[in-house]
Design an enzyme around this catalytic site. Structure first.
Site, PDB file in Angstrom:
ATOM      1  CG  ASN A 163      22.898  20.534  -5.291  1.00  0.00           C
ATOM      2  OD1 ASN A 163      22.191  20.571  -6.275  1.00  0.00           O
ATOM      3  ND2 ASN A 163      23.402  19.398  -4.820  1.00  0.00           N
ATOM      4  CG  ASP A 169      29.060  15.322  -4.895  1.00  0.00           C
ATOM      5  OD1 ASP A 169      28.465  14.276  -5.246  1.00  0.00           O
ATOM      6  OD2 ASP A 169      28.501  16.212  -4.226  1.00  0.00           O
ATOM      7  NE  ARG A 170      26.802   9.621  -2.005  1.00  0.00           N
ATOM      8  CZ  ARG A 170      25.993   8.631  -2.406  1.00  0.00           C
ATOM      9  NH1 ARG A 170      25.064   8.861  -3.298  1.00  0.00           N
ATOM     10  NH2 ARG A 170      26.120   7.431  -1.907  1.00  0.00           N
ATOM     11  CE  LYS A 193      32.694  23.359  -3.427  1.00  0.00           C
ATOM     12  NZ  LYS A 193      31.239  23.127  -3.218  1.00  0.00           N
TER      13      LYS A 193
HETATM   14  N1  LIG Z   1      32.822  26.556   6.962  1.00  0.00           N
HETATM   15  C1  LIG Z   1      31.505  26.397   6.930  1.00  0.00           C
HETATM   16  N2  LIG Z   1      30.788  26.366   8.086  1.00  0.00           N
HETATM   17  C2  LIG Z   1      29.447  26.189   8.056  1.00  0.00           C
HETATM   18  N3  LIG Z   1      28.736  26.024   6.934  1.00  0.00           N
HETATM   19  C3  LIG Z   1      29.397  26.047   5.783  1.00  0.00           C
HETATM   20  C4  LIG Z   1      30.802  26.211   5.710  1.00  0.00           C
HETATM   21  N4  LIG Z   1      31.175  26.160   4.416  1.00  0.00           N
HETATM   22  C5  LIG Z   1      30.040  25.963   3.728  1.00  0.00           C
HETATM   23  N5  LIG Z   1      28.983  25.901   4.532  1.00  0.00           N
HETATM   24  C6  LIG Z   1      27.597  25.695   4.142  1.00  0.00           C
HETATM   25  O1  LIG Z   1      27.584  24.498   3.377  1.00  0.00           O
HETATM   26  C7  LIG Z   1      26.771  24.654   2.228  1.00  0.00           C
HETATM   27  C8  LIG Z   1      27.551  24.601   0.969  1.00  0.00           C
HETATM   28  O2  LIG Z   1      28.773  23.907   1.121  1.00  0.00           O
HETATM   29  P1  LIG Z   1      29.483  23.278  -0.126  1.00  0.00           P
HETATM   30  O3  LIG Z   1      29.966  24.342  -1.033  1.00  0.00           O
HETATM   31  O4  LIG Z   1      30.464  22.277   0.371  1.00  0.00           O
HETATM   32  O5  LIG Z   1      28.257  22.521  -0.759  1.00  0.00           O
HETATM   33  P2  LIG Z   1      27.988  22.141  -2.230  1.00  0.00           P
HETATM   34  O6  LIG Z   1      29.174  21.411  -2.757  1.00  0.00           O
HETATM   35  O7  LIG Z   1      27.537  23.321  -2.997  1.00  0.00           O
HETATM   36  O8  LIG Z   1      26.769  21.198  -1.994  1.00  0.00           O
HETATM   37  P3  LIG Z   1      26.559  19.648  -2.380  1.00  0.00           P
HETATM   38  O9  LIG Z   1      27.924  19.014  -2.441  1.00  0.00           O
HETATM   39  O10 LIG Z   1      25.739  19.096  -1.276  1.00  0.00           O
HETATM   40  O11 LIG Z   1      25.874  19.711  -3.688  1.00  0.00           O
HETATM   41  C9  LIG Z   1      26.121  26.026   2.372  1.00  0.00           C
HETATM   42  O12 LIG Z   1      24.882  25.869   3.009  1.00  0.00           O
HETATM   43  C10 LIG Z   1      27.097  26.784   3.234  1.00  0.00           C
HETATM   44  O13 LIG Z   1      26.473  27.824   3.947  1.00  0.00           O
HETATM   45  C1  LIG Z   2      23.840  13.970  -2.696  1.00  0.00           C
HETATM   46  C2  LIG Z   2      24.439  15.159  -3.408  1.00  0.00           C
HETATM   47  C3  LIG Z   2      23.417  16.279  -3.532  1.00  0.00           C
HETATM   48  C4  LIG Z   2      25.602  15.657  -2.544  1.00  0.00           C
HETATM   49  O1  LIG Z   2      26.258  16.703  -3.169  1.00  0.00           O
HETATM   50  C5  LIG Z   2      24.990  14.758  -4.785  1.00  0.00           C
HETATM   51  O2  LIG Z   2      25.952  13.757  -4.644  1.00  0.00           O
HETATM   52  C6  LIG Z   2      23.910  14.276  -5.741  1.00  0.00           C
HETATM   53  O3  LIG Z   2      23.200  15.044  -6.310  1.00  0.00           O
HETATM   54  N1  LIG Z   2      23.826  12.942  -5.918  1.00  0.00           N
HETATM   55  C7  LIG Z   2      22.903  12.298  -6.829  1.00  0.00           C
HETATM   56  C8  LIG Z   2      22.137  11.238  -6.152  1.00  0.00           C
HETATM   57  C9  LIG Z   2      22.977  10.165  -5.466  1.00  0.00           C
HETATM   58  O4  LIG Z   2      24.187  10.324  -5.232  1.00  0.00           O
HETATM   59  O5  LIG Z   2      22.414   9.109  -5.115  1.00  0.00           O
END
Ligand SMILES: Nc1ncnc2c1ncn2[C@@H]1O[C@H](COP(=O)(O)OP(=O)(O)OP(=O)(O)O)[C@@H](O)[C@H]1O
Ligand SMILES: CC(C)(CO)[C@@H](O)C(=O)NCCC(=O)O
Length: 223
Positions: free
Chosen positions: A9, A99-100, A13
């Site tokens: 979200n 992702d989960r 990466k």
């Molecule tokens: N090393 C770190 N220390 C603290 N906060 C971090 C670090 N790396 C990322 N974050 C915070 O974590 C959040 C995003 O991390 P990440 O990229 O893992 O999430 P995402 O994969 O985009 O989100 P999700 O998986 O929940 O959809 C942001 O709020 C970022 O500021």
């Molecule tokens: C919970 C998040 C936001 C974590 O990245 C993602 O796995 C997601 O959008 N999941 C959909 C809802 C669910 O896993 O139940």
């Protein structure tokens, strides 16, 4: 060269790997995808694998790009009912964030047994997988994204998404704060409720369990 993409979200990466290992990697804000794909993606990509929780608009952007640039179809991972020894607890398995799901498959197989997957991204989720591979449930903690809201407050909407992406109700619920350990939701598995009547499920993180747990970081090295 294989290009792996993980769209969250907040951040996308990516990494490019070849037989010798990871050649190049990077990340960019998901909301910047409207301006184009990452500049560092190389010419010689043969395969693109994607895990995305960012919705159909982002998926279409990636697919269009891959077709135009490399003439290939990206492979999107999906959560399923069962894979690599893990059984999904959702009645509609595809609704689980991929992702989960992938993190659970990796942790279960890396750790060779029951595990707890802690994912601290935009949302914080803690998933429990029993020794027999059944997903027991998820603890949904909220977001302290960018340090804007302390845990315990609710965050509704707020975060910007790429234009046109639709946030599911489920994801919005994850993006709310205020769930405590004791509100752990353990789903639909007899092992979760085994034990004396009225007692807590045995997977709650009481001290006894904590001592026996071993950390397997996402990099794959265990310690
Ligand atoms: N090393 C770190 N220390 C603290 N906060 C971090 C670090 N790396 C990322 N974050 C915070 O974590 C959040 C995003 O991390 P990440 O990229 O893992 O999430 P995402 O994969 O985009 O989100 P999700 O998986 O929940 O959809 C942001 O709020 C970022 O500021
Ligand atoms: C919970 C998040 C936001 C974590 O990245 C993602 O796995 C997601 O959008 N999941 C959909 C809802 C669910 O896993 O139940």
């Amino acid at each position: 060269m294989i290009l792996d993409i993980d769209v969250g979200n907040t951040f996308l990466k990516w990494r490019c790997s070849e037989p010798g290992g990871i050649a190049v990697r990077g990340r960019l804000l998901t909301e910047r995808l409207n301006d184009g794909m990452p500049a560092g993606w190389p010419e010689n990509v043969d395969r693109v694998r994607v895990a995305s929780v960012a919705g159909p608009v982002v998926a279409a952007l990636i697919s269009d790009y891959c077709r135009k640039r490399w003439g290939l179809e990206p492979e999107f991972a999906r959560a399923g009912r069962q894979a690599s020894g893990v059984t999904n607890s959702y009645s509609e398995p595809h609704r689980m964030g991929v992702d989960r799901w992938l993190a659970m498959l990796a942790a279960y197989n890396l750790g060779q047994g029951g595990c707890c997957v802690v994912d601290c991204g935009s949302a914080i989720t803690i998933d429990f997988v029993a020794a027999d591979g059944h997903h027991l449930g998820v603890h949904r903690a909220g977001v302290a994204a960018d340090g804007e809201k302390p845990a315990g407050q609710y965050r509704r909407g707020g975060r910007r998404s790429p234009a046109g992406t639709v946030r599911s109700g489920a994801r919005q619920r994850y993006l709310q704060c205020g769930v405590s350990w004791h509100q752990l939701r353990v789903r639909r598995h007899p092992a979760a409720t085994a034990g004396a009547a009225g007692s807590r499920p045995s997977l709650l993180p009481v001290a006894d369990h904590r001592r026996r747990w071993r950390a397997v970081p996402a990099s794959g090295r265990s310690r």
